[in-house]
Design a protein around this motif. Structure first.
Motif, mmCIF file in Angstrom:
data_model
loop_
_atom_site.group_PDB
_atom_site.id
_atom_site.type_symbol
_atom_site.label_atom_id
_atom_site.label_comp_id
_atom_site.label_asym_id
_atom_site.label_seq_id
_atom_site.Cartn_x
_atom_site.Cartn_y
_atom_site.Cartn_z
ATOM 1 N N MET A 157 0.833 -1.208 0.000
ATOM 2 C CA MET A 157 0.000 0.000 0.000
ATOM 3 C C MET A 157 0.868 1.259 0.000
ATOM 4 S SD MET A 157 -2.913 -1.069 2.788
ATOM 5 C CE MET A 157 -3.791 -2.629 2.643
ATOM 6 N N GLU A 158 1.925 1.251 0.857
ATOM 7 C CA GLU A 158 2.807 2.413 0.931
ATOM 8 C C GLU A 158 3.527 2.631 -0.400
ATOM 9 O OE1 GLU A 158 3.728 1.895 5.740
ATOM 10 O OE2 GLU A 158 5.264 1.444 4.244
ATOM 11 N N GLU A 159 3.982 1.523 -1.021
ATOM 12 C CA GLU A 159 4.651 1.648 -2.317
ATOM 13 C C GLU A 159 3.693 2.214 -3.363
ATOM 14 O OE1 GLU A 159 7.824 -2.070 -1.822
ATOM 15 O OE2 GLU A 159 6.110 -2.238 -3.144
ATOM 16 N N GLN A 176 5.415 3.364 -18.424
ATOM 17 C CA GLN A 176 5.685 2.109 -17.735
ATOM 18 C C GLN A 176 5.287 2.195 -16.263
ATOM 19 O OE1 GLN A 176 6.682 -0.737 -19.156
ATOM 20 N NE2 GLN A 176 6.572 0.295 -21.124
ATOM 21 N N GLU A 177 5.582 3.345 -15.617
ATOM 22 C CA GLU A 177 5.206 3.518 -14.221
ATOM 23 C C GLU A 177 3.691 3.456 -14.045
ATOM 24 O OE1 GLU A 177 8.909 6.495 -13.017
ATOM 25 O OE2 GLU A 177 6.861 7.041 -12.534
ATOM 26 N N LYS A 178 2.971 4.091 -14.942
ATOM 27 C CA LYS A 178 1.498 4.075 -14.861
ATOM 28 C C LYS A 178 0.983 2.646 -15.005
ATOM 29 C CE LYS A 178 -2.579 5.764 -17.396
ATOM 30 N NZ LYS A 178 -2.910 4.485 -18.043
ATOM 31 N N CYS A 179 1.523 1.928 -15.979
ATOM 32 C CA CYS A 179 1.116 0.536 -16.181
ATOM 33 C C CYS A 179 1.463 -0.313 -14.952
ATOM 34 C CB CYS A 179 1.790 -0.029 -17.439
ATOM 35 S SG CYS A 179 1.361 -1.751 -17.785
ATOM 36 N N GLN A 180 2.696 -0.128 -14.416
ATOM 37 C CA GLN A 180 3.118 -0.894 -13.248
ATOM 38 C C GLN A 180 2.257 -0.569 -12.044
ATOM 39 O OE1 GLN A 180 5.521 -3.282 -13.429
ATOM 40 N NE2 GLN A 180 4.771 -3.846 -11.417
ATOM 41 N N LEU A 181 1.837 0.700 -11.936
ATOM 42 C CA LEU A 181 0.980 1.111 -10.830
ATOM 43 C C LEU A 181 -0.345 0.353 -10.871
ATOM 44 C CD1 LEU A 181 1.092 3.255 -8.518
ATOM 45 C CD2 LEU A 181 -0.232 4.736 -9.992
ATOM 46 N N GLU A 182 -0.931 0.249 -12.063
ATOM 47 C CA GLU A 182 -2.195 -0.481 -12.196
ATOM 48 C C GLU A 182 -1.989 -1.971 -11.875
ATOM 49 O OE1 GLU A 182 -3.555 0.254 -16.117
ATOM 50 O OE2 GLU A 182 -3.908 2.403 -15.815
ATOM 51 N N ILE A 183 -0.845 -2.517 -12.323
ATOM 52 C CA ILE A 183 -0.551 -3.929 -12.040
ATOM 53 C C ILE A 183 -0.396 -4.151 -10.539
ATOM 54 C CG2 ILE A 183 1.236 -5.713 -12.298
ATOM 55 C CD1 ILE A 183 1.678 -4.665 -15.150
ATOM 56 N N ASN A 184 0.355 -3.253 -9.860
ATOM 57 C CA ASN A 184 0.558 -3.368 -8.422
ATOM 58 C C ASN A 184 -0.777 -3.282 -7.691
ATOM 59 O OD1 ASN A 184 3.238 -3.543 -8.978
ATOM 60 N ND2 ASN A 184 3.807 -1.541 -8.164
ATOM 61 N N ARG A 212 -0.943 -5.582 -18.983
ATOM 62 C CA ARG A 212 -2.151 -5.850 -18.194
ATOM 63 C C ARG A 212 -2.607 -7.300 -18.362
ATOM 64 N NH1 ARG A 212 -5.509 -0.364 -19.787
ATOM 65 N NH2 ARG A 212 -4.592 1.016 -18.210
ATOM 66 N N THR A 213 -2.544 -7.822 -19.581
ATOM 67 C CA THR A 213 -2.979 -9.192 -19.825
ATOM 68 C C THR A 213 -2.110 -10.183 -19.054
ATOM 69 O OG1 THR A 213 -3.686 -8.521 -22.050
ATOM 70 C CG2 THR A 213 -3.465 -10.886 -21.622
ATOM 71 N N ILE A 214 -0.788 -9.943 -19.055
ATOM 72 C CA ILE A 214 0.125 -10.802 -18.283
ATOM 73 C C ILE A 214 -0.231 -10.734 -16.807
ATOM 74 C CG2 ILE A 214 2.530 -11.028 -17.518
ATOM 75 C CD1 ILE A 214 3.392 -10.281 -20.344
ATOM 76 N N ASN A 215 -0.514 -9.521 -16.318
ATOM 77 C CA ASN A 215 -0.867 -9.369 -14.906
ATOM 78 C C ASN A 215 -2.155 -10.119 -14.585
ATOM 79 O OD1 ASN A 215 -2.519 -7.145 -12.877
ATOM 80 N ND2 ASN A 215 -0.593 -8.025 -12.195
ATOM 81 N N GLU A 216 -3.122 -10.103 -15.526
ATOM 82 C CA GLU A 216 -4.372 -10.819 -15.280
ATOM 83 C C GLU A 216 -4.122 -12.325 -15.152
ATOM 84 O OE1 GLU A 216 -7.261 -7.693 -17.732
ATOM 85 O OE2 GLU A 216 -6.954 -9.733 -18.459
#
Length: 897
Positions: A286-288, A339-347, A736-740
């Motif tokens: 959550m903090e990250e 990439q940060e935005k995408c990683q944020l959604e994945i996290n 996103r697909t990989i994260n799903e």
């Protein structure tokens, strides 16, 4: 005697239990009627010590096991102590029938606990039959000390043996296989003590060849520190080929009960540590998320004003630098943020999945830091970014046009100012007042020629004024200087017109005084001036700068130039005619002996001037040819760049679109295990990453096009902006697909779903995914549930919809469907389980102390609890007591973040 003992054994098999456990002990009491004297001695000592360990709680003890139980009083007292229940009131008399009655009350109580005693009566106990008495005590030990021991659903004896084996497995020279010879060297007992209390025994100093010393060490430590009385004799055990199993089991069971509480506390501590570790990991995630979201939003907040700033620079160089800064932003600064935005959604998705799997509430970020907030901020960034590059290019075109117009204004102004130099002084002369007749006529003709010249220059003045006006309309940065110069030219032009008019009027007043005029000079002047003006215009046109952006435009200039060259022969005829007038003057003068003194009185142009300027015009023609051909080459190069960019863009654009469509079908197509899908997706991702070089090549061609000031391309409908946006969407979609799929693996493993079950779920989902977009409408979802056997009413279906669609989006995703299908059977820790574990550590108290936490938990988890637990409110607690109940509830309540 041996034969008689066997017969007695067959006639007096005196005990059975209601379970097979008592009947199947490895060496049952039935066989022990022929007790070895050493075994009987061990049982007497062990059983006596075991009974006294309980009777001393009532303030009494026994000395002789077969004598002290004869009246039944201490036997009843022993049963009350070990069971915690009250037996019927004993008879107070000392007669034999009183004793028998008391012993029967004890035997009836044993029978009430599920133990059936066969062929054992109160008379044998009252008469002091040692074997019957030992058998009865063993029955009590089995029922109240050993029967409840169970490890992995084994029998009591097997459970106790398995417990001993597991606890002593790590120790050298220890191999527990039974309850007799495995304990002779004393190392097994020492290992049990060291495993639970390593502070009491230094196991490394024990020797296998010192069994008596090892046994005595274990007996003494157990009696002193563990409150386990000495029930065995070391010499008897060592000197007996096979120690008595029941004596060993009785003594070892005391260790089990002594350490059972510690094991229960250890289990509780492990459960708490597991729960706390999950909470700590989730809080870290959550903090990250909060930190990454804050940094990304701050970058967007700082970037948007820069893109919104549409204040144009004054020079081409400055605007081109702005364009280069924007290219750096698109190529260098923005891609990491994508990439940060995408990683944020994945996290965020991974965190929510982990919270669901650990039975925690969903994570609610700080206000303004939701995924939707970040998406809206990103959308705002792209909206202002969209028009920025177009604005830059428009401004560059405008500045290019301004520079061209400014330079053209300067050239025409310089030519005009050069022509007007001295004209005001000339028009202001009063030379006609003292001139002769011929001179007056000459002055008149000269003035007429000047007026003709003045009229010819009117067009240039109008052009200068028009250019100045256009520069003002295009907001030229140095418009003030342009306006001042233009105003000076216009004022001077008006003054020249006034002076010309005044001089004509003066000359006309005396014109009647003149009678003759040199027609040839006049004709020369009249024809030379326009021709000279034509040559000035031709030179100006031949040196005129031009800006073109296509082959068609340059071809138009070439056509105009060819048309001009076609007029040169006619102009040459005019030049020869003018020169013929001059030759005629010379011929007449020579014929009639006229002496020509000075220049032509009607014009300042000389034949030499005409010739020199003509030669200059002829030299400019091939120079103009060369400039136009060079521009043709440049435009051809630009056309090649257009075709090159178009060819690549027409490949890359459809490729990106195709990949997007292929990826969109991955989530709804069943093809192998999740791991195989993940492998395929990773291969997909690598292929996409490998394709990046084509995007970079296209970026290079795009930059070359912009540097060449190419702003349109009829060979493709794809702009660089289209390709960039498509590429970023492709990278985001595959990630996103990989994260799903990762979340599906995480859900499958955490929920215990088999691959076959997951395939069945996915097949059901895909069947009812009518639109093939990876989501089900509520009606499709209802149909899917009904097909799987759910009996749905409106209220129940509404409840389920709140679970699978908490945000009321109107659709059910595959992940939400999987969560619902596995939620009911998921094995997760609960707040009640955590409270029960803390209660064990707190010894059944409603509060727990700091010391207990630090003693029972690892340092990191202990300090985590201490820092978060609130003070316990209650009159029965010592200072500093902590409330573990509210803390356990909070672990499964709303998060602080």
């Amino acid at each position: 005697l041996h034969f008689i003992q066997i017969l007695m054994h067959n006639q007096h098999s005196y005990m059975m239990t209601t379970t097979e456990e008592y009947m199947n002990q490895e060496d049952s009491w039935d066989r022990d009627l022929l007790l070895d004297p050493a075994w009987e001695k061990q049982q007497r000592k062990t059983f006596t010590a075991w009974c006294n360990s309980h009777l001393r709680k009532a303030g009494t003890q026994i000395e002789n096991i077969e004598e002290d139980f004869r009246n039944g009083l201490k036997l009843m007292l022993l049963l009350e102590v070990i069971s915690g229940e009250r037996l019927p009131k004993p008879d107070k008399g000392k007669m034999r029938f009183h004793k028998i009655a008391n012993v029967n009350k004890a035997l009836d109580f044993i029978s009430s606990k599920g133990v059936k005693l066969v062929s054992i009566g109160a008379e044998e106990i009252v008469d002091g039959n040692v074997k019957m008495t030992l058998g009865m005590i063993w029955t009590i030990i089995l029922r109240f000390a050993i029967q409840d021991i169970s490890v992995e659903e084994t029998s009591a004896k097997e459970g106790l043996l398995l417990w001993c084996q597991r606890k002593t497995a790590p120790y050298r020279n220890v191999n527990v296989q039974n309850f007799h010879i495995s304990w002779k060297d004393g190392l097994a007992l020492c290992a049990l003590i060291h495993r639970h209390r390593p502070d009491l025994i230094d196991y490394s100093k024990l020797r296998k060849d010192d069994p008596v010393g090892n046994l005595n060490t274990a007996f003494e430590v157990a009696e002193k520190y563990l409150d386990i009385p000495k029930m065995l004799d070391a010499d008897d055990i060592v000197n007996t080929p096979k120690p008595d199993e029941k004596a060993i089991m009785t003594y070892v069971s005391c260790f089990y009960h002594a350490f059972a509480g510690a094991e229960q506390a250890e289990t509780a501590a492990n459960r708490i540590c597991k729960v706390l570790a999950v909470n700590q990991e989730n809080e870290k995630l959550m903090e990250e998320y909060e930190k990454l979201a804050s940094e990304l939003l701050e970058w967007i907040r700082k970037t948007i004003p820069w893109l919104e700033n549409r204040v144009a620079e004054q020079t081409m160089h400055s605007m081109q630098q702005k364009l280069e800064d924007f290219r750096d932003y698109r190529r260098v600064h923005k891609p990491p943020k994508v990439q940060e935005k995408c990683q944020l959604e994945i996290n965020f998705n991974t965190l929510q999945t982990k919270l669901r799997l650990s039975n925690r509430p969903a994570f609610m970020p700080s206000e303004g830091k939701m995924v939707s907030d970040i998406a809206n901020a990103w959308k705002g960034l792209e909206q202002v970014e969209k028009g920025y590059e177009e604005w830059l290019l428009t401004e560059i075109r405008r500045l290019e046009r301004l520079d061209h117009l400014a330079e053209k204004f300067k050239q025409k102004s310089t030519l005009h100012e050069s022509w007007t130099t001295g004209k005001e002084e000339l028009l202001s002369q009063k030379d006609y007042e003292s001139a002769s007749l011929m001179e007056i006529r000459a002055l008149m003709r000269k003035h007429e020629a000047f007026e003709s010249d003045l009229a010819a220059h009117q067009d240039r003045v109008e052009q200068i004024a028009a250019i100045a006006q256009e520069l003002n309309e295009l907001d030229y940065y140095d418009a003030a200087t342009i306006n001042a110069r233009c105003q000076g030219i216009c004022d001077q032009w008006d003054n020249l017109g006034t002076l010309t008019q005044k001089r004509r009027e003066s000359l006309e007043r005396v014109e009647k005084l003149w009678e003759t005029i040199d027609q040839l000079y006049l004709e020369f002047a009249k024809r030379a001036a326009p021709f000279n003006n034509w040559m000035d215009g031709a030179m100006e046109d031949l040196q005129d700068m031009f800006i073109v952006h296509s082959i068609e435009e340059i071809q138009s200039l070439i056509t105009a130039h060819d048309q001009f060259k076609a007029t040169i022969p006619e102009a040459d005829k005019e030049r020869m005619a003018i020169m013929g007038i001059h030759n005629e003057i010379l011929k007449i003068a020579q014929t009639y002996g006229i002496k020509v003194v000075g220049e032509n009185p009607y014009t300042v142009l000389s034949p030499q001037d005409i010739s020199n300027k003509w030669e200059a015009v002829k030299q400019l023609v091939p120079m103009r040819d060369q400039m136009l051909q060079e521009e043709v080459a440049r435009q051809q190069s630009n056309e090649r760049l257009r075709r090159q960019f178009g060819a690549q863009a027409n490949i890359i654009g459809p490729w990106i679109q195709t990949k997007m469509e292929e990826i969109s079908h991955v989530s709804i197509d069943i093809a192998g295990s999740l791991e195989e899908q993940m492998s395929n997706l990773k291969t997909y991702e690598q292929n996409i990453i490998n394709y990046k070089s084509n995007i970079d090549t296209l970026e290079g061609d795009h930059q070359l096009s912009q540097e060449s000031l190419i702003f349109d391309n009829k060979h493709t409908n794809y702009t660089m902006e289209h390709v960039r946006v498509g590429w970023e969407q492709l990278l985001t979609t595959i990630a996103r697909t990989i994260n799903e799929v990762e979340n599906q693996i995480l859900t499958r493993d955490a929920k215990g779903i088999s691959q076959e079950q997951l395939n069945e779920f996915r097949a059901s989902f895909n069947h009812f995914d009518r639109k093939r977009n990876g989501m089900m409408d509520p009606d499709d979802f209802r149909a899917c549930l009904i097909s799987m056997g759910y009996d749905l009413g409106e209220v129940e279906f509404a409840r389920i919809m709140t679970l699978v669609d908490p945000n009321n989006t109107g659709v059910v995703t595959f992940q939400a469907f999987i969560d619902f299908m596995t939620r009911e059977t998921a094995e997760t820790d609960t707040a009640e389980q955590v409270m029960a574990s803390f209660k064990i550590l707190a010894s059944d108290k409603a509060y727990i102390t700091v010391e207990e936490l630090r003693r029972e938990l690892p340092p990191e988890q202990a300090e985590y609890c201490i820092s978060r637990m609130t003070k316990y409110i209650g009159g029965d607690a010592p200072p500093g007591a902590l409330d573990y109940i509210s803390f356990s509830s909070a672990l499964y309540g709303e998060s602080d973040l």
